[in-house]
Design an enzyme around this catalytic site. Structure first.
Site, mmCIF file in Angstrom:
data_model
loop_
_atom_site.group_PDB
_atom_site.id
_atom_site.type_symbol
_atom_site.label_atom_id
_atom_site.label_comp_id
_atom_site.label_asym_id
_atom_site.label_seq_id
_atom_site.Cartn_x
_atom_site.Cartn_y
_atom_site.Cartn_z
ATOM 1 N N GLU A 296 -19.229 4.366 -13.217
ATOM 2 C CA GLU A 296 -19.109 5.186 -12.014
ATOM 3 C C GLU A 296 -19.635 6.602 -12.248
ATOM 4 O O GLU A 296 -18.984 7.606 -11.954
ATOM 5 C CB GLU A 296 -17.654 5.197 -11.535
ATOM 6 C CG GLU A 296 -17.163 3.808 -11.149
ATOM 7 C CD GLU A 296 -15.738 3.771 -10.631
ATOM 8 O OE1 GLU A 296 -15.428 2.861 -9.859
ATOM 9 O OE2 GLU A 296 -14.946 4.661 -11.006
ATOM 10 N N ASP A 375 -10.609 -4.361 -9.509
ATOM 11 C CA ASP A 375 -10.038 -3.021 -9.541
ATOM 12 C C ASP A 375 -8.651 -2.989 -8.917
ATOM 13 O O ASP A 375 -8.464 -2.431 -7.839
ATOM 14 C CB ASP A 375 -10.967 -2.043 -8.809
ATOM 15 C CG ASP A 375 -10.593 -0.583 -9.036
ATOM 16 O OD1 ASP A 375 -9.783 -0.311 -9.936
ATOM 17 O OD2 ASP A 375 -11.112 0.280 -8.318
ATOM 18 N N GLU A 403 -2.533 2.475 -5.648
ATOM 19 C CA GLU A 403 -3.791 2.774 -4.964
ATOM 20 C C GLU A 403 -4.122 1.733 -3.896
ATOM 21 O O GLU A 403 -4.418 2.071 -2.752
ATOM 22 C CB GLU A 403 -4.927 2.861 -5.982
ATOM 23 C CG GLU A 403 -6.284 3.117 -5.356
ATOM 24 C CD GLU A 403 -7.403 3.189 -6.381
ATOM 25 O OE1 GLU A 403 -8.563 3.343 -5.960
ATOM 26 O OE2 GLU A 403 -7.119 3.070 -7.600
#
Length: 690
Positions: A296, A375, A403
C-alpha cells in the site's frame, strides 16, 4: 491512578474493585514474597495482590517476613521465584513446572491445605500467576486449587496504529493514549492502568505506533525522540510488556543520512546496526521492529530489486546482538489492480510472495500473517500461508479494533471468529496441523511464534468506545495465552468480572456477546462476499463501493449471479494454495461451506445451498434475521435496568439503539441492491424497497 469521573466503573473494565459479597479466605489476608526485593515485576505482583485484597475486604494483606529456611508458618499467599522458594515449596513447584515449556509458566499450589503458593521460574510468570489468583478471588473460586498454566505463544502482542498527532488509524475509541500534538506525550497514570489491563490477560509486547509510519514517527529512531519512547517503556516494564517500534524501511533516506535504503548495501546495514545500538542504550529490553514494507505504497526492498528476506534479514542482523526480533507483515499485494481482469486475485498475494522465500529468513524474524487472505473481513477463509511456511517463524495477526466489524458502534464479539481460525486444520503435516500449533511454532519446531492483535483502545473513559468491546480486548489476551479456551467461557468470565455475579446480568451479557458476530454477519456480508462498505472509512453499506476500484476487492454481482471464482478448474487457482482435503473442500460446489460459498465460487442467485435455501433467499432472510437479532439484544439489555449501574447501562443502550438504526440501513440497502440485480422477490413476502 489517573483522574477519572467519580464512580465510572467502565474505566476499571474487568479489574473491578468493588467489595466482594463473600468472605475473603484467611490465607488471602497475608502474603510473602520470595525473590529479589527490588525486582520490578515481583513488586508489581505484590502490589496487585494487595490492591485486590484491599478492594475485596477493605484491609490490606499483611506482609510476612520471608523465611528462606521453610514455608510460612501461617496460611498466606506465598508468591515468588522457583529459585528463591523455601525448600519444600521449591521441590513441589519444580515438579509441577517440569513439563511447562515456557519460562513464563506459573504453578498455583496448595500449602498445608490452607495457604497457596504462586511460583514461576521468572518474575513475569509470578505476575501472571498472581493475576490468575485475583481472577479466582473475584469469581469466588478456591484459591488453593492446584494448576499449572503455560502460555502457548511466546509473543502475545498488541499493535497500536497510533499516530504522533494523536489520531488512531482505524481507531474508534477516542485519541491516542501515547501522543499529543506531534509529540510523545502521555498521562503516566492512564498508561499504567492500561498496562495493568494488558498484563492481567498475559499480553507481553506492544508496538506503540502505526505500521503506516509517517514523517514524525520515522524520527522516533533518533536521539530527539528516544527519551520519550524510553519513558513509555519505563511504564510498561513493571508489567512485563516489551515495547516495539513500527519503522519506516526508508528511514536512512528520509532522515537524510544516506542516498539509499538498499538492504544489501553495507552502508545501510551499518546505519541500522548503529540505530539498534542507539535504541538499546535508551531501552535495554526493547523488543524490536514491526515492519510494513512494499505494501500500500509503503517503501521496501522491492525498490532496489531485493526481496522480503533481504530486507527482513538486514534488520534482524542489526537487532540480533541485543536479543531483538523483526516482525515482518505478510500484508503485501498489488493495490493497483484492474477490475476487468477476472484472473487477478488479491487473495493469492501473501502466499505467492512468501512461500518461495520459506527457509531464507533468519531465526529472529517472524512473518506476521493476517487471519484471512484479504483484510479482516467479517467472514474469510483462513489464510493458506499458515500451511505454506514450514521453515519460517510466523505470527498470527487479528484485528481487535472493529474496522470491518462495526467500528465499535455495533457490538461484535470476535472471540468465536478467532477461535475458528485458531482451530482451523491446515493439514500441513496431516490432521491436527492447526493454526494455533503453527503460530506458536510448535508444529514445525520453530524458535519463535505468537499472536498479535490490532488494538481497539483510545482515551475514551471506557477504553474501547463501546463498553462491550472491552470483551474483545480481554478475549484476545486469554486466547493468545491459551487458544484452547472456549469463547463462551471467556465471555462468561469477562461478564462476571466486569458486571458482577447477578446471574440474570451474566446470562444476558453472554447471550448478547455470543449472538453478536452472527448477527453482524447476517445483516452485512452474505455468504463470505465481504467488502460492501463505503470506501476509505469502511463504515456503512455501499455494495459497489469497491467494485470497480484498484484495491482488488470484488464480488462480481450481476443480473445472473454473484461471487468470485477462485477454483483451480475455472477461476484464479486460489484454492490450490491449501493442502488436501481443504483444497478439494473449497474447490467443489458440492462441498464448499455455505458461509464461504461466494468467496470461492460465482453462482446463480437460484443456486441451492446446503441449508436448502437459494442464494438470493438466504441473502434476504439473513438481513431480516440480523435486524431481529439486534432488536432482541436491545430488549434483553433493557430488562437489566436497575441491575447495572445507570452510567454503564445507558452507554450500552445508546450504542445498541444506534446499532439498530444502522442494521436497518444495512438490511434495506443490501436487499434492495440484490433485488434490483436479479428481480427475484422475497419468498416470504417481506418488504424490500424496489
Amino acid at each position: 491512578m489517573t483522574n477519572i469521573p467519580e464512580g465510572d466503573l467502565d474505566y476499571r473494565a474487568w479489574l473491578q474493585e468493588s467489595p466482594l459479597p463473600r468472605a475473603v479466605p484467611e490465607a488471602a489476608r497475608r502474603m510473602a514474597v520470595y525473590g529479589p526485593a527490588d525486582d520490578p515485576l515481583l513488586c508489581t505482583a505484590a502490589a496487585e495482590w494487595g490492591r485486590a485484597v484491599r478492594a475485596a475486604c477493605g484491609e490490606s494483606p499483611a506482609r510476612l517476613a520471608r523465611d528462606p529456611g521453610g514455608a510460612p508458618s501461617v496460611p498466606c499467599v506465598a508468591m515468588g521465584l522457583l529459585s528463591a522458594m523455601p525448600r519444600g515449596l521449591r521441590e513441589a513447584a519444580q515438579a509441577a513446572l517440569a513439563g511447562a515449556p515456557s519460562d513464563e509458566a506459573y504453578a498455583i499450589l496448595p500449602v498445608d491445605g490452607q495457604g497457596v503458593a504462586v511460583v514461576s521460574r521468572t518474575p513475569a510468570g509470578v505476575l501472571y500467576g498472581v493475576f490468575h489468583l485475583i481472577r479466582r478471588l473475584r469469581l469466588g473460586e478456591p484459591l488453593h486449587e492446584p494448576c499449572v498454566s503455560s502460555p502457548k505463544n511466546a509473543w502475545r502482542m498488541l499493535d497500536h496504529w497510533d499516530n504522533a498527532d494523536g489520531t488512531i488509524e482505524r481507531g474508534y475509541a477516542g485519541k491516542s493514549l501515547f501522543y499529543r500534538g506531534g509529540q510523545i506525550d502521555f498521562d503516566e497514570g492512564r498508561v499504567r492502568d492500561y498496562a495493568r489491563l494488558l498484563a492481567s490477560v498475559g499480553v507481553n509486547a506492544i508496538a506503540i505506533n502505526n505500521v503506516n509510519v509517517h514523517e514524525t514517527e520515522t524520527r522516533f529512531l533518533t536521539e530527539a525522540h528516544l527519551p520519550g519512547v524510553a519513558r513509555l517503556a519505563d511504564v510498561f516494564r513493571p508489567y512485563g510488556i516489551r515495547v516495539f517500534l513500527s519503522i519506516n524501511f526508508a528511514s536512512p533516506v528520509d532522515l537524510g543520512d544516506l542516498p539509499t535504503a538498499d538492504p544489501l548495501d553495507p552502508r545501510v546495514e551499518d546505519w541500522w546496526r548503529a540505530t539498534a545500538d542507539r535504541i538499546y542504550r535508551h531501552i535495554p529490553d526493547f523488543g524490536g521492529f514491526l515492519v510494513k514494507a512494499d505494501s500500500e505504497f509503503r517503501p521496501g526492498p522491492f525498490t532496489y530489486g531485493r526481496d522480503h528476506a533481504d530486507g527482513a534479514n538486514m534488520l534482524a542482523r542489526a537487532l540480533a546482538p541485543h536479543g531483538g526480533v523483526v516482525i515482518w507483515r505478510a500484508f503485501v499485494y498489488n493495490c493497483l489492480m484492474d477490475w476487468r481482469d477476472r484472473r487477478a486475485d488479491r487473495a493469492r498475494a501473501a502466499y505467492d510472495h512468501f512461500v518461495p522465500l520459506d527457509g531464507r529468513f533468519l531465526d529472529n524474524v517472524l512473518i506476521q500473517i493476517k487471519n484471512g487472505p484479504m483484510d479482516f473481513q467479517v467472514r474469510e477463509p483462513v489464510s493458506p500461508l499458515f500451511g505454506g511456511l514450514s521453515a519460517t517463524n510466523v505470527m498470527l495477526e487479528f484485528q481487535i479494533t472493529q474496522e470491518y466489524t462495526g467500528q465499535q458502534r455495533h457490538v461484535c464479539y470476535l472471540a468465536p471468529m478467532w477461535k475458528e481460525v485458531l482451530d482451523f486444520d491446515t493439514h500441513a503435516r496431516g490432521p491436527g496441523s492447526t493454526v494455533a500449533e503453527i503460530a506458536s511454532g510448535r508444529l514445525f519446531g520453530r524458535p519463535h511464534g505468537g499472536v498479535a492483535g490490532v488494538a481497539n483502545v483510545g482515551d475514551d473513559v471506557n477504553w474501547t468506545g463501546h463498553s462491550l468491546a472491552q470483551a474483545n480486548l480481554y478475549a484476545f489476551g486469554r486466547l493468545a495465552w491459551d487458544p484452547s479456551l472456549d469463547p463462551a467461557g471467556i465471555a462468561r468470565e469477562w461478564a462476571r468480572l466486569t458486571y458482577g455475579d447477578d446471574p440474570d446480568v451474566v446470562r444476558t451479557v453472554v447471550g448478547i456477546l455470543m449472538a453478536s458476530w452472527p448477527a453482524y454477519e447476517a445483516y452485512t456480508a452474505p455468504l463470505g462476499v465481504g467488502w460492501m462498505v463505503n470506501p476509505g472509512h469502511h463504515d456503512g453499506p455501499n455494495p459497489e463501493g469497491y467494485e470497480y476500484s484498484k484495491w482488488g476487492t470484488y464480488h462480481y454481482a450481476d443480473w445472473r449471479g454473484v461471487g468470485v471464482d477462485r477454483t483451480m478448474a475455472t477461476g484464479t487457482g486460489y484454492t490450490g494454495q491449501y493442502h488436501e482435503p481443504m483444497r478439494s473442500l473449497y474447490e467443489h460446489l458440492e462441498t464448499c461451506p455455505d458461509e464461504l460459498l461466494l468467496f470461492f465460487h460465482h453462482v446463480p442467485y437460484t443456486h441451492v445451498l446446503h441449508s436448502g435455501k437459494t442464494v438470493i433467499q438466504h441473502i434476504y432472510d439473513a438481513h431480516f434475521d440480523g435486524v431481529e437479532a439486534v432488536a432482541w439484544m436491545i430488549e434483553a439489555w433493557r430488562r437489566l435496568q436497575g441491575r447495572i449501574d445507570p452510567v454503564r447501562f445507558e452507554r450500552v443502550l445508546a450504542r445498541l439503539e444506534d446499532q439498530m438504526q444502522r442494521a436497518v440501513e444495512w438490511r434495506d440497502v443490501i436487499n434492495t441492491y440484490f433485488y434490483r440485480k436479479c428481480g427475484i422477490p422475497d419468498a416470504r413476502g417481506l418488504h424490500i424497497y424496489p
